[in-house]
Design an enzyme around this catalytic site. Structure first.
Site, short mmCIF file in Angstrom:
data_model
loop_
_atom_site.label_atom_id
_atom_site.label_comp_id
_atom_site.label_asym_id
_atom_site.label_seq_id
_atom_site.Cartn_x
_atom_site.Cartn_y
_atom_site.Cartn_z
N GLN A 209 0.81 -1.23 0.00
CA GLN A 209 0.00 0.00 0.00
C GLN A 209 0.84 1.26 0.00
O GLN A 209 0.33 2.34 -0.30
CB GLN A 209 -0.94 0.01 1.22
CG GLN A 209 -2.03 -1.02 1.15
CD GLN A 209 -3.00 -0.82 -0.01
OE1 GLN A 209 -3.21 0.30 -0.47
NE2 GLN A 209 -3.57 -1.90 -0.50
N LYS A 232 -0.23 -2.06 -7.89
CA LYS A 232 -0.68 -0.99 -6.97
C LYS A 232 -0.07 0.35 -7.36
O LYS A 232 -0.38 1.38 -6.77
CB LYS A 232 -0.24 -1.30 -5.53
CG LYS A 232 -0.63 -2.66 -5.00
CD LYS A 232 -2.00 -2.66 -4.39
CE LYS A 232 -2.22 -3.95 -3.61
NZ LYS A 232 -3.64 -4.25 -3.43
N1 7TS Z 1 -0.39 -6.50 1.61
C1 7TS Z 1 -1.20 -5.44 1.61
C2 7TS Z 1 -0.99 -4.37 2.65
C3 7TS Z 1 -2.18 -5.32 0.63
O1 7TS Z 1 -2.96 -4.25 0.64
C4 7TS Z 1 -2.34 -6.34 -0.34
C5 7TS Z 1 -3.43 -6.30 -1.35
C6 7TS Z 1 -1.44 -7.41 -0.30
C7 7TS Z 1 -0.49 -7.47 0.69
C8 7TS Z 1 -1.46 -8.49 -1.34
O2 7TS Z 1 -1.04 -7.97 -2.56
P1 7TS Z 1 -1.07 -8.88 -3.87
O3 7TS Z 1 -0.74 -7.94 -4.98
O4 7TS Z 1 -0.08 -9.95 -3.68
O5 7TS Z 1 -2.47 -9.42 -3.96
N2 7TS Z 1 -4.54 -5.53 -0.98
C9 7TS Z 1 -5.76 -5.54 -1.54
C10 7TS Z 1 -6.78 -4.73 -1.08
O6 7TS Z 1 -6.70 -3.95 -0.14
N3 7TS Z 1 -7.89 -4.97 -1.82
O7 7TS Z 1 -7.58 -5.88 -2.75
C11 7TS Z 1 -6.25 -6.25 -2.59
#
Ligand code: 7TS
Length: 412
Positions: A209, A232
């Site tokens: 984030q 992101k």
């Molecule tokens: N850590 C945090 C703080 C996140 O917000 C997310 C995904 C992840 C790990 C995992 O990321 P990924 O790219 O491996 O899936 N957060 C969110 C969210 O807040 N809504 O959908 C995904």
């Protein structure tokens, strides 16, 4: 902000032209995209890089003598250097391509299986996404290590005095996010890292984030591992990066076996490749890596100070208006906060509000946001979450507030 650090004003009209998706309609209304914490949108500059890759030099990398393979390899490795520079890693081989944050965390958690034993302790925070909880619980199950939790307070901040009390000579690892996805809290990672190091523990920071809002300097932070996802930060899905200090990456065993991660293979004995390839088994997301680099170029062309300043304006503007709605409660009121607002209105179920907003073309997230322990703390099933990026506007927030008020009247 110091007097010498002047922010360049962000030209949001010009920026919005970079994002073709912002021109579309949803349910007959112009799209208002406030689900940026889930995934950000992609600018034309990054889309062009993806189209160029598949139109002109799509090939497997590191293994072909032909021109296309060389071009793809060069672009992919150039992007790794861009990532290294962006996060200020000391060595380019400290940047491991992953499929995203979740993959990076699992890679490290898996590697620590051989380094932890019964009696060791690891510390997580109460503010984590499930992907920064579950892999460590699995690690504890495998090794017999104990998981401890830094608690949170009602503002959605970590209680750091409790963290101090949890740290001891048995603490081997601390994993904490830089910014909470559910509440937007910015955690004081510098001091969390310093305190962990004082007892000899390593720290993994989940930057999923923070990467779109803050440009971290991994050397200045002295963090041991930092993970994030390209999607992101205006890049594509399915690619991300793990930064690890060289000394740690050398200590950790490979995560997956396969092509690319070996030096020599025979049925008697296989030796592993050096960093970073030791952790990159199989054909990677070549296009994704290149586009990740392009996304960082795009973000840096705007500037992270400019982005953070503008997004803070949106946060303050939206918070003030939301606070005026009767029965609305905001979850997450930390002093240090990014442009994420989680809220509920009276007893109305978040899903119902989200569904009506969608009918009006507004995309928000509803539910527990993969952060159930936070919802348990507040004793709620979930929230409505509006999360803003630098391409959002105050006018969009006005439309959202009007739509929300209508939804509340319909559901009351
Ligand atoms: N850590 C945090 C703080 C996140 O917000 C997310 C995904 C992840 C790990 C995992 O990321 P990924 O790219 O491996 O899936 N957060 C969110 C969210 O807040 N809504 O959908 C995904």
């Amino acid at each position: 902000m110091s007097a010498t650090q002047k922010h360049i004003a962000l030209n949001v009209d010009a920026i919005r032209k970079d994002f073709p998706i912002l021109n579309r309609e949803v349910n007959g209304k112009p799209l208002i995209y406030f689900d940026n914490a889930a995934t950000s949108q992609t600018p034309q500059q990054v889309i062009d890089v993806i189209v160029d890759y598949y139109s002109n030099y799509n090939a497997n990398i590191h293994r072909g003598v032909h021109a296309l393979s060389q071009e793809a390899t060069d672009a992919y490795e150039q992007a790794r250097i861009k990532i290294q520079k962006h996060f200020n890693a000391k060595h380019v081989h400290e940047i491991i391509y992953t499929s995203g944050t979740t993959h990076g965390i699992n890679l490290v958690a898996n590697g620590f299986s051989s380094l932890l034993k019964k009696g060791d302790e690891v510390i997580v925070s109460a503010l984590e996404h499930h992907s920064n909880i579950v892999p460590w619980q699995m690690l504890c199950e495998r090794t017999g290590a104990t998981l401890k939790v830094i608690p949170m307070n009602a503002n959605g901040e970590l209680v750091l005095s409790e963290y101090d009390a949890l740290l001891n000579k048995n603490t081997k690892l601390v994993f904490v996010n830089h910014i909470s996805n559910a509440l937007g809290t910015i955690n004081p990672i510098k001091s969390i890292i310093e305190k962990a190091h004082a007892v000899g523990a390593a720290v993994l920071v989940d930057g999923a984030q923070s990467c779109p809002h803050i440009r971290p300097d991994v050397q200045a932070l002295d963090v041991d591992f930092y993970v994030c996802s390209a999607h992101k930060i205006c890049g594509p899905t399915g690619v991300g990066m793990l930064y690890g200090k060289e000394e740690w990456l050398k200590k950790l065993p490979p995560y997956q076996g396969g092509g690319e991660m070996i030096a020599e293979v025979s049925f008697e004995k296989t030796t592993y490749a050096g960093l970073p390839h030791k952790f990159e088994a199989g054909t990677p997301n070549v296009c994704g890596g290149i586009a990740f680099g392009a996304a960082l170029d795009y973000m840096n062309s705007i500037g992270f100070d400019t982005i953070a300043n503008y997004e803070n304006e949106l946060l303050v503007y939206a918070t003030k208006q939301l606070e005026q709605i009767e029965g609305l409660k905001i979850y997450g009121t930390a002093k240090e906060k990014t442009s994420v607002i989680s809220f509920n209105v009276g007893n109305i179920h978040p899903y119902d509000i989200g569904t009506i907003l969608d009918k009006m073309g507004i995309a928000v997230r509803t539910g527990h946001h993969c952060a159930q322990p936070i919802m348990d703390y507040y004793k709620i099933p979930g929230t409505i979450r509006a999360s803003f990026m630098f391409y959002n506007t105050k006018e969009e927030i006005d439309t959202f507030i009007t739509a929300l008020k209508k939804a509340v009247i319909m559901l009351s």
